[in-house]
Design a protein around this motif. Structure first.
Motif, PDB file in Angstrom:
ATOM      1  N   LYS A 236       0.825  -1.209   0.000  1.00 14.00           N
ATOM      2  CA  LYS A 236       0.000   0.000   0.000  1.00 14.00           C
ATOM      3  C   LYS A 236       0.858   1.258   0.000  1.00 14.00           C
ATOM      4  O   LYS A 236       0.549   2.243  -0.697  1.00 14.00           O
ATOM      5  CB  LYS A 236      -0.926  -0.017   1.213  1.00 14.00           C
ATOM      6  N   ALA A 237       1.956   1.248   0.763  1.00 13.53           N
ATOM      7  CA  ALA A 237       2.842   2.412   0.798  1.00 13.53           C
ATOM      8  C   ALA A 237       3.500   2.623  -0.568  1.00 13.53           C
ATOM      9  O   ALA A 237       3.626   3.761  -1.042  1.00 13.53           O
ATOM     10  CB  ALA A 237       3.905   2.230   1.874  1.00 13.53           C
ATOM     11  N   SER A 238       3.899   1.531  -1.208  1.00 12.00           N
ATOM     12  CA  SER A 238       4.565   1.622  -2.507  1.00 12.00           C
ATOM     13  C   SER A 238       3.617   2.151  -3.578  1.00 12.00           C
ATOM     14  O   SER A 238       3.993   2.994  -4.404  1.00 12.00           O
ATOM     15  CB  SER A 238       5.108   0.250  -2.922  1.00 12.00           C
ATOM     16  N   GLU A 239       2.377   1.656  -3.567  1.00  9.85           N
ATOM     17  CA  GLU A 239       1.400   2.114  -4.560  1.00  9.85           C
ATOM     18  C   GLU A 239       1.120   3.604  -4.404  1.00  9.85           C
ATOM     19  O   GLU A 239       1.054   4.348  -5.386  1.00  9.85           O
ATOM     20  CB  GLU A 239       0.101   1.321  -4.421  1.00  9.85           C
ATOM     21  N   THR A 240       0.953   4.039  -3.149  1.00 16.57           N
ATOM     22  CA  THR A 240       0.662   5.452  -2.906  1.00 16.57           C
ATOM     23  C   THR A 240       1.850   6.324  -3.262  1.00 16.57           C
ATOM     24  O   THR A 240       1.693   7.413  -3.833  1.00 16.57           O
ATOM     25  CB  THR A 240       0.273   5.668  -1.432  1.00 16.57           C
ATOM     26  N   LEU A 241       3.061   5.854  -2.936  1.00 17.06           N
ATOM     27  CA  LEU A 241       4.261   6.616  -3.285  1.00 17.06           C
ATOM     28  C   LEU A 241       4.392   6.751  -4.796  1.00 17.06           C
ATOM     29  O   LEU A 241       4.721   7.837  -5.306  1.00 17.06           O
ATOM     30  CB  LEU A 241       5.501   5.930  -2.703  1.00 17.06           C
ATOM     31  N   ALA A 242       4.154   5.661  -5.522  1.00 20.35           N
ATOM     32  CA  ALA A 242       4.250   5.708  -6.987  1.00 20.35           C
ATOM     33  C   ALA A 242       3.249   6.706  -7.556  1.00 20.35           C
ATOM     34  O   ALA A 242       3.580   7.498  -8.451  1.00 20.35           O
ATOM     35  CB  ALA A 242       4.012   4.318  -7.566  1.00 20.35           C
ATOM     36  N   SER A 243       2.022   6.686  -7.035  1.00 23.07           N
ATOM     37  CA  SER A 243       0.992   7.612  -7.504  1.00 23.07           C
ATOM     38  C   SER A 243       1.352   9.053  -7.168  1.00 23.07           C
ATOM     39  O   SER A 243       1.175   9.959  -7.989  1.00 23.07           O
ATOM     40  CB  SER A 243      -0.356   7.243  -6.873  1.00 23.07           C
ATOM     41  N   THR A 244       1.880   9.254  -5.953  1.00 19.43           N
ATOM     42  CA  THR A 244       2.269  10.601  -5.530  1.00 19.43           C
ATOM     43  C   THR A 244       3.409  11.143  -6.391  1.00 19.43           C
ATOM     44  O   THR A 244       3.388  12.302  -6.827  1.00 19.43           O
ATOM     45  CB  THR A 244       2.692  10.590  -4.056  1.00 19.43           C
ATOM     46  N   MET A 245       4.411  10.300  -6.643  1.00 16.01           N
ATOM     47  CA  MET A 245       5.543  10.727  -7.469  1.00 16.01           C
ATOM     48  C   MET A 245       5.097  11.070  -8.883  1.00 16.01           C
ATOM     49  O   MET A 245       5.593  12.031  -9.487  1.00 16.01           O
ATOM     50  CB  MET A 245       6.608   9.633  -7.494  1.00 16.01           C
ATOM     51  N   SER A 246       4.153  10.284  -9.415  1.00 15.38           N
ATOM     52  CA  SER A 246       3.637  10.581 -10.758  1.00 15.38           C
ATOM     53  C   SER A 246       2.975  11.958 -10.774  1.00 15.38           C
ATOM     54  O   SER A 246       3.130  12.724 -11.734  1.00 15.38           O
ATOM     55  CB  SER A 246       2.636   9.509 -11.183  1.00 15.38           C
ATOM     56  N   GLY A 247       2.256  12.259  -9.690  1.00 12.40           N
ATOM     57  CA  GLY A 247       1.621  13.577  -9.585  1.00 12.40           C
ATOM     58  C   GLY A 247       2.634  14.695  -9.488  1.00 12.40           C
ATOM     59  O   GLY A 247       2.468  15.763 -10.109  1.00 12.40           O
ATOM     60  N   TRP A 248       3.693  14.464  -8.708  1.00 15.96           N
ATOM     61  CA  TRP A 248       4.754  15.481  -8.591  1.00 15.96           C
ATOM     62  C   TRP A 248       5.386  15.775  -9.952  1.00 15.96           C
ATOM     63  O   TRP A 248       5.615  16.927 -10.313  1.00 15.96           O
ATOM     64  CB  TRP A 248       5.839  14.995  -7.632  1.00 15.96           C
ATOM     65  N   ILE A 249       5.703  14.695 -10.679  1.00 14.99           N
ATOM     66  CA  ILE A 249       6.345  14.854 -11.985  1.00 14.99           C
ATOM     67  C   ILE A 249       5.417  15.601 -12.945  1.00 14.99           C
ATOM     68  O   ILE A 249       5.846  16.506 -13.679  1.00 14.99           O
ATOM     69  CB  ILE A 249       6.733  13.481 -12.566  1.00 14.99           C
ATOM     70  N   LYS A 250       4.152  15.252 -12.934  1.00 10.68           N
ATOM     71  CA  LYS A 250       3.186  15.912 -13.812  1.00 10.68           C
ATOM     72  C   LYS A 250       3.079  17.398 -13.485  1.00 10.68           C
ATOM     73  O   LYS A 250       3.074  18.252 -14.383  1.00 10.68           O
ATOM     74  CB  LYS A 250       1.821  15.246 -13.683  1.00 10.68           C
ATOM     75  N   ASP A 251       2.996  17.723 -12.180  1.00 10.30           N
ATOM     76  CA  ASP A 251       2.899  19.131 -11.766  1.00 10.30           C
ATOM     77  C   ASP A 251       4.142  19.908 -12.206  1.00 10.30           C
ATOM     78  O   ASP A 251       4.040  21.057 -12.669  1.00 10.30           O
ATOM     79  CB  ASP A 251       2.741  19.224 -10.250  1.00 10.30           C
ATOM     80  N   ALA A 252       5.313  19.268 -12.047  1.00  8.69           N
ATOM     81  CA  ALA A 252       6.557  19.942 -12.425  1.00  8.69           C
ATOM     82  C   ALA A 252       6.623  20.172 -13.926  1.00  8.69           C
ATOM     83  O   ALA A 252       7.076  21.233 -14.389  1.00  8.69           O
ATOM     84  CB  ALA A 252       7.762  19.113 -11.967  1.00  8.69           C
ATOM     85  N   MET A 253       6.160  19.207 -14.700  1.00  8.82           N
ATOM     86  CA  MET A 253       6.220  19.315 -16.149  1.00  8.82           C
ATOM     87  C   MET A 253       5.242  20.350 -16.705  1.00  8.82           C
ATOM     88  O   MET A 253       5.441  20.885 -17.804  1.00  8.82           O
ATOM     89  CB  MET A 253       5.936  17.952 -16.790  1.00  8.82           C
TER      90      MET A 253
END
Length: 358
Positions: A236-253
């Motif tokens: 569960k922690a890994s799935e949430t981290l992956a989703s969060t990181m994807s959001g960070w990258i999208k926001d930065a881009m």
């Protein structure tokens, strides 16, 4: 080959299941899929997706559904639920494998009760392939939530079963098996982990010792063994981290006009990263240890994840995963019996047998 799937286990109803089945049948021309669920709702979803029943697509009616809030004990009251009918298809020989989505506890309970366990196995385990630095060598973590009260003998079984799955289904030669602990030294951890370490040293696996959480993703090992509580937290922690990181990258881009240009240029590479972070890439998670091929998937699985789970089920049947598990566990049991007899002990006592006492 015939694969049965619970058409009612998705959070969004039968439609994503029907879409995934349609996608799978378009690429596979030999397998028959049996959808189990409410006839009216599944038929309506099929009409919407433009597919009908055929020699390779069948429907078995089930009048009840195990909802996410239902407990394992509710299986007694819902004997005509889709998960119970699904298990019956496999148990009675009308299917070679089953794919269950949604209520994981209900799926594990129904499969364990209905199919029983393989000889020498005392607890089933959910094995999930996690992405690593090497895209060609995922790391299989077991158990991801089927058994939270784990004994050393259970952990040994997990190591054997996941090693075989990693080798036969994922194609990894001599999978490296690690025991998840708070440090690499063999003296680390509680009494149960230290005993599991000693037993894994004797098991027919490529045991490399204790590993830490970071080794799951670094590629240092191919199989990580842990109890279901820790494994589920990791998942569960890994799935949430992956989703969060994807959001960070999208926001930065998308932050400025020139990062948007960069995002446009890099969109091909970003799609590759997104795919590697997607839990659907490896399909359903096998429930290893039950006497039948059983894949468990997310309740929120979309069509690609459903199709991937069906492919994994097909591959598990083809390579005879359960046959290999039986052979390896029996080899270990015989080895322990011979050792005990040579030492003048009780030749009926094995690491797997001792768990029968409670």
């Amino acid at each position: 080959m015939r694969i049965a799937i619970d058409a009612m286990g998705n959070d969004n109803g039968p439609t994503p299941i029907v879409q995934g089945v349609k996608q799978f049948l378009e690429e596979d021309h030999d397998t028959t899929v049996v959808m189990v669920g409410d006839r009216d709702r599944v038929t309506q979803a099929m009409i919407e997706e433009g597919i009908g029943l055929s020699k390779r697509l069948e429907l078995v009616h089930a009048s009840q559904v195990m909802e996410m809030e239902d407990k394992v004990a509710d299986l007694r009251e819902k004997r005509d639920s889709s998960i119970m009918r699904l298990v019956a298809e496999l148990k009675e020989g009308r299917a070679d494998a089953m794919v269950a989505l949604g209520n994981t506890a209900a799926a594990v309970g129904a499969a364990t009760i209905g199919l029983k366990l393989l000889p020498g196995v005392r607890r089933p385990g959910i094995a999930i392939a996690m992405p690593t630095r090497n895209p060609k060598r995922p790391c299989v973590v077991i158990d991801m939530g089927a058994n939270t009260a784990t004994k050393p003998s259970h952990l040994v079984n997990y190591g054997i079963m996941a090693s075989i799955y990693s080798n036969r289904v994922l194609g990894l030669s001599q999978p490296r098996v690690g025991l998840l602990n708070v440090g690499e030294e063999r003296s680390k951890g509680n009494v149960e982990l230290r005993e599991a370490y000693e037993l894994l040293e004797q098991a027919p696996v490529n045991f490399i010792g204790n590993v830490e959480g970071g080794d799951i993703f670094s590629g240092e090992c191919d199989v990580v063994v842990c109890d279901g509580l820790i494994g589920n937290v990791v998942l569960k922690a890994s799935e949430t981290l992956a989703s969060t990181m994807s959001g960070w990258i999208k926001d930065a881009m998308l932050a400025t006009w020139y990062t948007k240009i960069a995002a446009f240029i890099l969109q091909g590479q970003m799609q590759k990263v997104k795919k590697r972070l997607d839990y659907a890439a490896y399909g359903g998670a096998p429930l290893l240890g039950v006497n039948g091929v059983c894949l468990i998937g997310h309740g929120r699985s979309k069509a690609p994840a459903v199709a991937s789970a069906l492919r994994t089920a097909r591959e598990s049947v083809t390579v005879q995963v359960n046959k290999r598990i039986r052979e390896h566990i029996e080899r270990m049991r015989n080895s322990v019996r011979l050792k005990a007899a040579a030492e003048g002990g009780d030749d009926a006592s094995t690491p797997t047998d001792r768990s029968d006492t409670t």
